[in-house]
Design an enzyme around this catalytic site. Structure first.
Site, PDB file in Angstrom:
ATOM      1  N   GLU A   1     -17.228   3.646 -36.091  1.00 10.64           N
ATOM      2  CA  GLU A   1     -16.758   3.072 -34.823  1.00 10.64           C
ATOM      3  C   GLU A   1     -16.875   4.068 -33.674  1.00 10.64           C
ATOM      4  OE1 GLU A   1     -14.925   3.962 -37.363  1.00 10.64           O
ATOM      5  OE2 GLU A   1     -12.961   4.773 -36.801  1.00 10.64           O
TER       6      GLU A   1
ATOM      7  N   SER B   1       0.812  -1.229   0.000  1.00  9.67           N
ATOM      8  CA  SER B   1       0.000   0.000   0.000  1.00  9.67           C
ATOM      9  C   SER B   1       0.841   1.272   0.000  1.00  9.67           C
ATOM     10  CB  SER B   1      -0.934   0.008   1.219  1.00  9.67           C
ATOM     11  OG  SER B   1      -0.165   0.092   2.398  1.00  9.67           O
TER      12      SER B   1
ATOM     13  N   HIS C   1     -16.523   7.446 -39.903  1.00 16.32           N
ATOM     14  CA  HIS C   1     -15.931   6.605 -38.856  1.00 16.32           C
ATOM     15  C   HIS C   1     -17.035   6.109 -37.921  1.00 16.32           C
ATOM     16  CE1 HIS C   1     -11.636   7.194 -39.605  1.00 16.32           C
ATOM     17  NE2 HIS C   1     -12.005   8.376 -40.071  1.00 16.32           N
TER      18      HIS C   1
ATOM     19  N   CYS D   1     -13.235   5.033 -44.006  1.00 17.59           N
ATOM     20  CA  CYS D   1     -12.553   6.262 -44.416  1.00 17.59           C
ATOM     21  C   CYS D   1     -11.477   5.959 -45.461  1.00 17.59           C
ATOM     22  CB  CYS D   1     -11.989   6.988 -43.200  1.00 17.59           C
ATOM     23  SG  CYS D   1     -11.755   8.739 -43.516  1.00 17.59           S
TER      24      CYS D   1
ATOM     25  N   LYS E   1      -5.717  -0.455   6.115  1.00 16.31           N
ATOM     26  CA  LYS E   1      -4.475   0.314   6.218  1.00 16.31           C
ATOM     27  C   LYS E   1      -4.562   1.558   5.324  1.00 16.31           C
ATOM     28  CE  LYS E   1       0.417  -0.797   5.944  1.00 16.31           C
ATOM     29  NZ  LYS E   1       1.310  -1.918   5.605  1.00 16.31           N
TER      30      LYS E   1
ATOM     31  N   THR F   1       0.440   3.971  -2.709  1.00 15.57           N
ATOM     32  CA  THR F   1      -0.828   4.697  -2.560  1.00 15.57           C
ATOM     33  C   THR F   1      -0.720   5.749  -1.454  1.00 15.57           C
ATOM     34  OG1 THR F   1      -2.041   2.755  -3.305  1.00 15.57           O
ATOM     35  CG2 THR F   1      -3.298   4.406  -2.076  1.00 15.57           C
TER      36      THR F   1
HETATM   37  N1  GLN Z   1      -6.193  10.249 -45.577  1.00 10.28           N
HETATM   38  C1  GLN Z   1      -7.555  10.177 -45.969  1.00 10.28           C
HETATM   39  C2  GLN Z   1      -8.182  11.552 -46.086  1.00 10.28           C
HETATM   40  O1  GLN Z   1      -7.692  12.489 -45.546  1.00 10.28           O
HETATM   41  C3  GLN Z   1      -8.352   9.312 -45.039  1.00 10.28           C
HETATM   42  C4  GLN Z   1      -8.475   9.850 -43.666  1.00 10.28           C
HETATM   43  C5  GLN Z   1      -8.953   8.856 -42.663  1.00 10.28           C
HETATM   44  O2  GLN Z   1      -8.944   7.662 -42.905  1.00 10.28           O
HETATM   45  N2  GLN Z   1      -9.355   9.319 -41.495  1.00 10.28           N
HETATM   46  O3  GLN Z   1      -9.220  11.682 -46.690  1.00 10.28           O
END
Ligand code: GLN
Length: 543
Positions: free
Chosen positions: A516, A188, A514, A386, A223, A191
């Site tokens: 994701e 500990s 994107h 992308c 502790k 910490t």
């Molecule tokens: N390089 C590419 C562009 O600028 C793709 C960018 C990316 O994949 N975020 O369009």
């Protein structure tokens, strides 16, 4: 009136302050409106120009802000869709202070770290709390206590507690309890030392979460409680888990809700976490037991040296794993190796699905195109993101449209067939920071297309980060040869989604966006869901 929860980190970096902050937010979110702010000590105004190998993925918000990966956790856990103002960097703070100084706003005074810089920081906290109408504002202080660069933030939050009253501000410290090899004992002391540093600057934490490879013993907990001045019930183990999605449930199990309620006088509805916890458990089990169905998805890019470079892509795959009852094993494939002579068939061996993620520059580009050609011809489920869409379009143009040198002008400005070109609005851009086409944009989805089916809608809003686009002069030839431009910007100029018809390929989809970045455990990104579903079907049949 807003309550504030400040999360600090001690001993070493990389303990998971972002996940802890987001997990606290997840616990609170069903009962209270939560917002979060991340305080980074570095002097970049934002992380948009940093190399993902150095700093992990650049996360993009709806409003186009390029920010720290932790905002991904905030979104995925608490559903907090932050705005630019929530990402504080010392660069941003100093820029504002110096601008004000030049404008004469300090009225002849000496401009000082305290009160001017700390006031600037606090005013931003208050403004975010107000703009977001937040019941609770979570403040994550980057770095480790004792670092020179986060000292001003710590002073600012000390003042915050003084201004708001101790019933309205809670400090949570994330620390580390090592078990040295050969000693077999939870230690500990680190910490205690990091707590001393905090106490010296006038901060007295209300709860301590200790990262450890096993649960803290009662003895060690007591502790830490004694030496660090916290209630015995407010020392928690941030135990190593197979999935970060288990953390909110872990905290809940250990009584964190009680500490929150007591400290901030809140009433939290524990039922809010049920669905989340059950999906998180399922994901963790799938990962661990190895008994369930397993598929391999390859992320084929060039930033493969640091897993964090594609953090959101990996998370989105895990979200699908939990929802589709299949263990997704993620493999990083370095496409530069293909350029150096590795056979594509060897590089993608054993993969049930392939992702070509976003990226910049020539390194690995030709390798990506080769992987896509292979996936298209061998009917391996494919998702392009992308740069992945741009590569897929070039591959199709070269191999199906007879445009042999088709390329992006980012890679070869002298190509005859300039399939991917700078967007018009990008032609005169000089500054590199924050100047791409960034943030949320609408795409209109073609009726009956795969993506319209996945989004269950005729439009999609996804976040973007790019400068290049499919050259409109080539739309016609791509269409003629059978590529479906399944999502277009509302003005019909920009290709947002492409796909191959279902009778030509089990799943061949790419997007300029994107997706994701907006995937959640309870609601996986549709294009990822489609990929994992197709990969599962490829591996195990349709049932
Ligand atoms: N390089 C590419 C562009 O600028 C793709 C960018 C990316 O994949 N975020 O369009």
């Amino acid at each position: 009136m807003t309550k504030f929860i400040v999360v600090t980190g001690g001993v070493i970096s990389g303990l998971g302050k972002g996940v802890l902050t987001a997990s606290i937010g997840k616990i609170l979110a069903p009962s209270y409106k939560c917002a979060a702010v991340k305080c980074d000590g570095y002097l970049n105004v934002d992380p948009g120009t940093m190399n993902p190998i150095e700093h992990g993925e650049v996360y993009v918000l709806d409003d186009g802000t390029e920010c720290d990966m932790d905002f991904g956790h905030y979104y995925r856990f608490m559903g907090f869709s932050a705005k630019k103002s929530s990402n504080l960097t010392m660069g941003k703070i100093f820029q504002a202070i110096l601008d004000k100084e030049r404008k004469g706003e300090f009225l002849g005074k000496t401009v000082q770290y305290v009160p001017h810089v700390t006031d600037e920081i606090k005013q931003r906290f208050y403004k975010i709390a107000k703009d977001e109408a937040a019941d609770v504002l979570l403040i994550e202080i980057g770095g480790t206590v004792g670092d020179l660069e986060n000292g001003l933030y710590l002073e600012a939050v000390r003042e915050l507690a003084w201004e708001q009253g101790r019933d309205n501000v809670m400090f949570v410290h994330l620390s580390y309890v090592p078990i040295p090899t050969g000693v077999h004992e939870q230690k500990s002391k680190p910490t205690q030392l990091s707590m001393k540093l905090l106490n010296e600057i006038g901060i007295w934490p209300d709860a301590i979460v200790c990262r450890c490879s096993e649960y803290l013993t009662e003895k060690v907990k007591n502790k830490i409680a004694l030496f660090c001045n916290v209630d015995e019930g407010s020392v928690f183990t941030g135990v190593d888990v197979s999935s970060v999605y288990l953390i909110p449930g872990e905290l809940e199990k250990q009584g964190f809700i009680k500490t929150l309620e007591k400290k901030l006088h809140l009433k939290i509805n524990p039922a809010g976490l049920e669905k989340w916890n059950s999906l998180a458990r399922k994901m963790a089990e799938l990962k661990c037991d190895g008994k369930g169905k397993t598929i391999s998805i390859g992320i084929c890019g060039k930033y493969t040296a640091l897993g964090d470079s594609y953090a959101s892509v990996v998370e989105a795959l895990y979200h699908c794993s939990a929802n589709l009852d299949v263990n997704v094993c993620v493999k990083m494939i370095d496409t530069e190796e293909i350029e150096k002579g590795k056979k594509v068939s060897d590089a993608v061996k054993g993969l049930d699905g392939v992702i070509v993620p976003g990226g910049f520059g020539t390194r690995g580009w030709e390798g990506k195109i080769k992987v896509i050609e292979y996936a298209r011809k061998k009917e391996i489920p494919f998702l392009g993101i992308c740069l992945g869409l741009q590569a897929a379009v070039c591959e199709f143009a070269r191999n199906e449209c007879g445009l042999l040198d088709a390329n992006s002008t980012e890679m070869n400005p002298d190509a005859n067939a300039k399939l991917i070109t700078l967007m018009d609005e990008q032609r005169n851009v000089v500054d590199k920071g924050g100047t791409m086409r960034l943030g949320s944009y609408e795409a209109n989805l073609a009726k009956g297309s795969i993506v319209a089916g996945l989004y269950k809608a005729d439009n999609a809003f996804e976040r973007h980060r790019h400068r290049y686009e499919v050259n409109p002069n080539y739309h016609a030839v791509l269409l003629e040869k059978g590529l479906v431009l399944s999502g277009m910007s509302p003005n019909k100029t920009l290709v947002e989604f492409i796909e191959l018809p279902k009778n030509k390929h089990p799943y061949f989809v790419a997007t300029q966006a994107h997706p994701e970045l907006k995937s959640k455990l309870e609601a996986p990104a549709p294009t990822f869901y489609g990929l994992v579903k197709a990969a599962k079907e490829k591996a195990f049949g349709k049932k």
